[in-house]
Design a protein around this motif. Structure first.
Motif, short mmCIF file in Angstrom:
data_model
loop_
_atom_site.label_atom_id
_atom_site.label_comp_id
_atom_site.label_asym_id
_atom_site.label_seq_id
_atom_site.Cartn_x
_atom_site.Cartn_y
_atom_site.Cartn_z
N LYS A 149 -11.78 1.68 -0.62
CA LYS A 149 -12.59 1.07 -1.68
C LYS A 149 -12.36 -0.44 -1.77
O LYS A 149 -13.30 -1.21 -2.00
N SER A 150 -11.13 -0.87 -1.56
CA SER A 150 -10.82 -2.29 -1.70
C SER A 150 -11.44 -3.15 -0.59
O SER A 150 -11.42 -4.37 -0.66
N GLY A 154 -16.59 -4.58 0.88
CA GLY A 154 -17.45 -5.65 1.37
C GLY A 154 -17.48 -5.79 2.88
O GLY A 154 -18.21 -6.64 3.41
N GLU A 155 -16.71 -4.98 3.59
CA GLU A 155 -16.59 -5.20 5.04
C GLU A 155 -17.84 -4.72 5.78
O GLU A 155 -18.52 -3.78 5.36
N PRO A 208 -7.63 -7.05 7.65
CA PRO A 208 -8.51 -7.72 6.68
C PRO A 208 -8.09 -9.15 6.38
O PRO A 208 -8.93 -9.98 6.03
N LEU A 209 -6.80 -9.46 6.52
CA LEU A 209 -6.34 -10.82 6.25
C LEU A 209 -6.19 -11.63 7.54
O LEU A 209 -5.59 -12.71 7.52
N LYS A 210 -6.71 -11.10 8.62
CA LYS A 210 -6.70 -11.83 9.91
C LYS A 210 -5.28 -12.20 10.34
O LYS A 210 -5.06 -13.29 10.89
N VAL A 246 -17.04 -5.21 -3.34
CA VAL A 246 -15.87 -4.92 -4.18
C VAL A 246 -16.24 -4.98 -5.66
O VAL A 246 -15.69 -4.23 -6.48
N PHE A 301 -3.37 -15.28 3.07
CA PHE A 301 -3.91 -15.03 1.74
C PHE A 301 -3.01 -15.77 0.75
O PHE A 301 -1.87 -15.36 0.51
N PRO A 341 -9.62 -14.87 3.84
CA PRO A 341 -10.77 -14.55 4.69
C PRO A 341 -11.94 -14.11 3.80
O PRO A 341 -11.72 -13.67 2.66
N GLY A 373 -13.85 -11.55 3.35
CA GLY A 373 -13.88 -10.23 2.71
C GLY A 373 -12.99 -10.10 1.50
O GLY A 373 -13.16 -9.18 0.70
N LEU A 374 -12.03 -10.99 1.35
CA LEU A 374 -11.08 -10.87 0.24
C LEU A 374 -11.11 -12.09 -0.68
O LEU A 374 -10.19 -12.29 -1.47
N ASP A 404 -13.17 -12.50 -3.05
CA ASP A 404 -13.80 -12.15 -4.33
C ASP A 404 -12.85 -11.43 -5.29
O ASP A 404 -13.29 -10.73 -6.19
N TYR A 405 -11.57 -11.55 -5.09
CA TYR A 405 -10.62 -10.77 -5.87
C TYR A 405 -10.09 -11.47 -7.13
O TYR A 405 -9.19 -10.95 -7.80
N GLU A 457 -7.33 1.92 -2.92
CA GLU A 457 -8.07 1.68 -4.17
C GLU A 457 -7.95 0.21 -4.56
O GLU A 457 -8.86 -0.39 -5.10
N SER A 458 -6.77 -0.33 -4.31
CA SER A 458 -6.47 -1.73 -4.58
C SER A 458 -5.92 -2.32 -3.27
O SER A 458 -6.06 -1.69 -2.21
N ILE A 459 -5.34 -3.51 -3.35
CA ILE A 459 -4.70 -4.04 -2.15
C ILE A 459 -3.23 -4.37 -2.44
O ILE A 459 -2.85 -4.67 -3.58
#
Lengths: 491, 287
Positions: free
Chosen positions: A46-47, A50-51, A79-81, A472, B16, B51, B53-54, B56-57, B89-91
């Motif tokens: 779920k997190s 957006g992928e 996801p964080l490259k 997201v 990040f 990046p 994809g992340l 928007d958190y 569910e989260s990161i």
């Protein structure tokens, strides 16, 4: 029964006779029963709603000692490259999934260049065979971790260049002096050697502090310079080890067209002897490895829809009887990419007529449960141009004659446009633990219930009324892409 | 631990970076995260670099595995430099470092830069720093490398023959050469009017994102001297133990070819930011 030689005539097939066999194959009974319980889960967390990655070429490993623990993989980048590519992790039998970045050599856009996974049957160690995503050559790593859900990166056991499609299988020795040891088999196409490239990297004690891996060349014949990419081992608990590979006879470098024999090799002692994988001898030429089909046609530049072709193979040994082994392979028949399924009941010496022959289907995967029930997974391109769909099916049988077919997914074949090859993957994956079958495939991720006739669960955000993926924030629309789908069929 | 591993993997760099407030210690936002003394729930106040994809958190709670032994307390605002850990569910992320917010952070927090843009710009900067030659110019021709063209003249292989073009893999890069007419040299030394750039024409996963050049393309080229393998005709290697890849390259490698292998390595003139911004800032510094 190790060492047994069945009495019977070798029935090596030629491509000329294959047409007759196909007709026989079509007469097999296939029903669309819905008796088995089926769970299908889109495993993107779920997190990461957006992928839009092309998460193709999936593999799966279920911990035989604890089937609630499942690892999966695909061409999914971190996801964080960061420096480590992820695996998918489930601790509840595949109902929910997380992503855990522990695989060395992440490529920012695709994760690895190839990856397969398998658990030890005795100590829950997860092994992996990968092509590193950060390498400019096909650089194979064989990896392991004792805690697949932990944060510690996987340990590198082997690091070698010019190797393709590492495919890992693990067996645990059940008796004798080696009881409890992990035997690790990594089928691969070792392009660093001339000619006999079909290879199994094998360790007879993968759990050792510094395990020794030997590269076993399983090709016994003169090739067209090399073999094809897939080399697939399958190991029985009694120590019988089989493997199938695509033995290239001719190849045209310009057109990509070639011919190949479909060869099965066997070792009755798990590959521990002086001449590993030479126990199955073809009586017609006296060489190790039965040529189940000869001179099958393939084209390394071929495509089916947006998926490249080139000769798939799969093999599984029956866990209830090491004499019984099923294989599947692909070849070109005119404009069709044909998938064939055959069985041997005498340790690979002779082979049945075709049990199933399926047009325009690929990515075969096979598993047999502890009751001897067979599952056959494949992805078929159906429909006419413009409305084509990739249909992912699993067929089940107890006898090879009567089949129950389950459609897991039927999705548009032209959306999305491929980012890279392979579109769906050069393989999907299936395995059995106990009576249950666990598998994984990649497909278009449009959230539409009718695309998944046996039900579907998404973790990522989606609007099932508008058939739209959501980001997201559960609001922003997200483009359709290729996702990995886990499934479980209760046996 | 076997000798081969981890020595070759560089220390991870944080990708990040954010300002956050510690909400709860010894706790996590996901059930699968193993919780210990250094596990914390952190509210993301402001993402500085991430990046796409992340990015928007902002405003969400995530899990951070704190680094080192620095004391942290609930309510404390810190700058976190983190890498991946777990996504569900989260990161959950692992901090390479974290430090209390100071006045020295004011500038970076006040800047209105998009976190994804900042991430992309940092990656481009790293790529620029690694480049051996940066030029601007125009692709005037695309051709097969000489050894490949030679190999394809005889195209078939039957049993006992070598495949003319060398071993075949679905991961074959399918090398091509772009001849670039050089307008300007921005980094490195190059006196000729043209430079030859090798690039993979393959659409295989291993070469995803690499520029696919065609005549007429104009822009900036970040080039790296890379070892490009020749076809290995007749090469034989002894079967044996799983060898560890040596730091030294095998003999069949050509050195010194300029390559463009990453999406960042080419940028058309009309695109803003990226290489263009770096070249402009380098020029200003020289002045």
């Amino acid at each position: 029964m190790p060492g047994k030689r069945a009495v019977g005539q070798s029935r090596s097939r030629s491509s000329k006779t294959a047409g007759k066999k196909q007709k026989r194959g079509k007469r097999k009974s296939v029903s669309k029963a819905s008796a088995p319980a089926v769970l299908v889960v889109n495993i993107i967390p779920k997190s990461l709603s957006g992928e839009t990655n092309q998460d193709s070429e999936p593999s799966i490993a279920v911990n035989p000692a604890n089937p609630l623990q499942i690892a999966a993989s695909a061409f999914t980048p971190d996801p964080l490259k960061g420096s480590f590519a992820p695996i998918y992790v489930s601790n509840d039998g595949g109902n929910t999934w997380t992503l855990n970045s522990i695989v060395p050599g992440n490529n920012r856009r695709t994760g690895t260049g190839d990856i397969t996974l398998q658990f030890s049957k005795s100590n829950s160690t997860l092994y992996a065979g990968i092509l590193r995503g950060d390498s400019r050559t096909t650089r194979m790593n064989i990896l392991r971790t004792k805690n697949f859900a932990g944060a510690t990166p996987m340990e590198i056991l082997v690091d070698r260049k010019d190797v393709d499609q590492p495919y890992v299988q693990v067996a645990s020795v059940s008796s004798g002096a080696d009881k409890g040891k992990d035997r690790v088999y990594v089928g691969n196409n070792d392009l660093g050697v001339s000619g006999s490239s079909a290879t199994i990297d094998q360790s007879l004690n993968g759990g050792a502090a510094n395990p020794n891996f030997n590269s076993i060349r399983v090709e016994s014949r003169t090739t067209a310079g090399q073999d094809g990419p897939p080399v697939r081992p399958s190991i029985h608990p009694d120590g019988t080890a089989y493997a199938i590979y695509h033995s290239w006879r001719t190849f045209n470098d310009k057109s990509g067209a070639g011919t190949a024999d479909i060869v099965v090799v066997r070792d009755d002692h798990g590959g521990a002897g002086a001449k590993p994988f030479t126990d199955l001898v073809d009586s017609t030429d006296g060489k190790a490895g039965i040529r189940v089909a000869q001179n099958t046609k393939f084209n390394f530049n071929g495509v089916l829809g947006q998926q490249r072709t080139g000769g798939d193979v799969a093999l599984v040994v029956d866990p209830t009887n090491s004499d019984v082994v099923y294989i599947a392979y692909n070849d070109d028949h005119g404009s069709f990419y044909m998938l064939h399924l055959l069985r041997s009941k005498d340790r690979g010496q002779t082979w049945s007529p075709e049990l199933r022959t399926i047009r325009n289907a690929l990515n075969p995967a096979l598993a047999i449960n502890d009751a001897g029930k067979v599952a056959f997974l494949y992805q078929q391109l159906a429909g006419s141009k413009g409305t084509q769909r990739w249909v992912t099916k699993v067929e089940l049988t107890k006898n090879g004659t009567n089949w129950t077919m389950l459609t897991l997914a039927s999705v548009p074949a032209d959306i999305p446009i491929a980012d890279f090859d392979p579109y769906l993957g050069d393989y999907a994956h299936l395995m059995a633990v106990g009576k249950d079958f666990y598998g994984i495939f990649s497909a278009n991720n449009t959230p539409k219930k009718s695309n998944f006739p046996n039900g579907i669960v998404y973790q990522r955000n989606a609007n099932w009324t508008t058939n739209t993926l959501l980001g997201v924030d559960n609001t922003k629309a997200v483009a359709i892409s290729i996702d990995p789908f886990f499934f479980k069929v209760t046996g | 631990m076997p000798a081969s591993q981890r020595k070759t993997d560089p220390a991870p760099k944080p990708t990040f970076v954010f300002k956050g407030t510690i909400k709860k210690l010894k706790s996590a936002t996901m059930k699968d995260v193993p919780v210990n003394e250094r596990t914390a729930i952190v509210t993301l106040d402001q993402i500085i670099e991430a990046p796409p994809g992340l990015a928007d958190y902002n405003g969400q709670d995530i899990t951070v595995q704190l680094s080192g032994r620095t004391k942290a307390s609930v309510g404390q605002e810190m700058i976190f430099h983190t890498i991946s850990w777990m996504y569900g569910e989260s990161i959950a992320v692992q901090a390479i470092s974290q430090e209390p917010v100071k006045s020295s952070h004011t500038a970076i927090l006040a800047a209105a830069a998009d976190p994804a843009d900042r991430h992309a710009q940092r990656q481009t900067r790293e790529r620029f720093n690694d480049a051996d030659l940066v030029v601007s110019g125009k692709v005037v021709a695309v051709r097969l490398p000489a050894e490949k063209a030679q190999g394809l003249r005889g195209a078939s292989a039957a049993a006992s023959n070598q495949i003319p073009g060398g071993p075949v893999s679905e991961h074959d890069p399918k090398w091509r050469e772009a001849v670039v007419e050089v307008d300007d040299v921005h980094k490195g030394a190059h006196k000729k009017k043209q430079v030859v750039v090798r690039f993979p024409a393959s659409t295989d996963v291993m070469w995803f994102g690499a520029p696919k050049f065609h005549p007429g393309q104009q822009g900036y080229f970040m080039l790296h001297k890379t070892e490009v393998e020749k076809p290995k005709q007749g090469q034989t290697r002894k079967p044996g133990k799983g060898a560890v890849a040596s730091a030294a390259e095998p003999e069949d490698v050509t050195t010194g070819a300029y390559t463009a292998l990453d999406q960042m390595d080419f940028q058309p003139y009309h695109e803003p930011g990226g290489i263009k911004t770096i070249i402009e800032s380098e020029a200003m510094m020289k002045q």
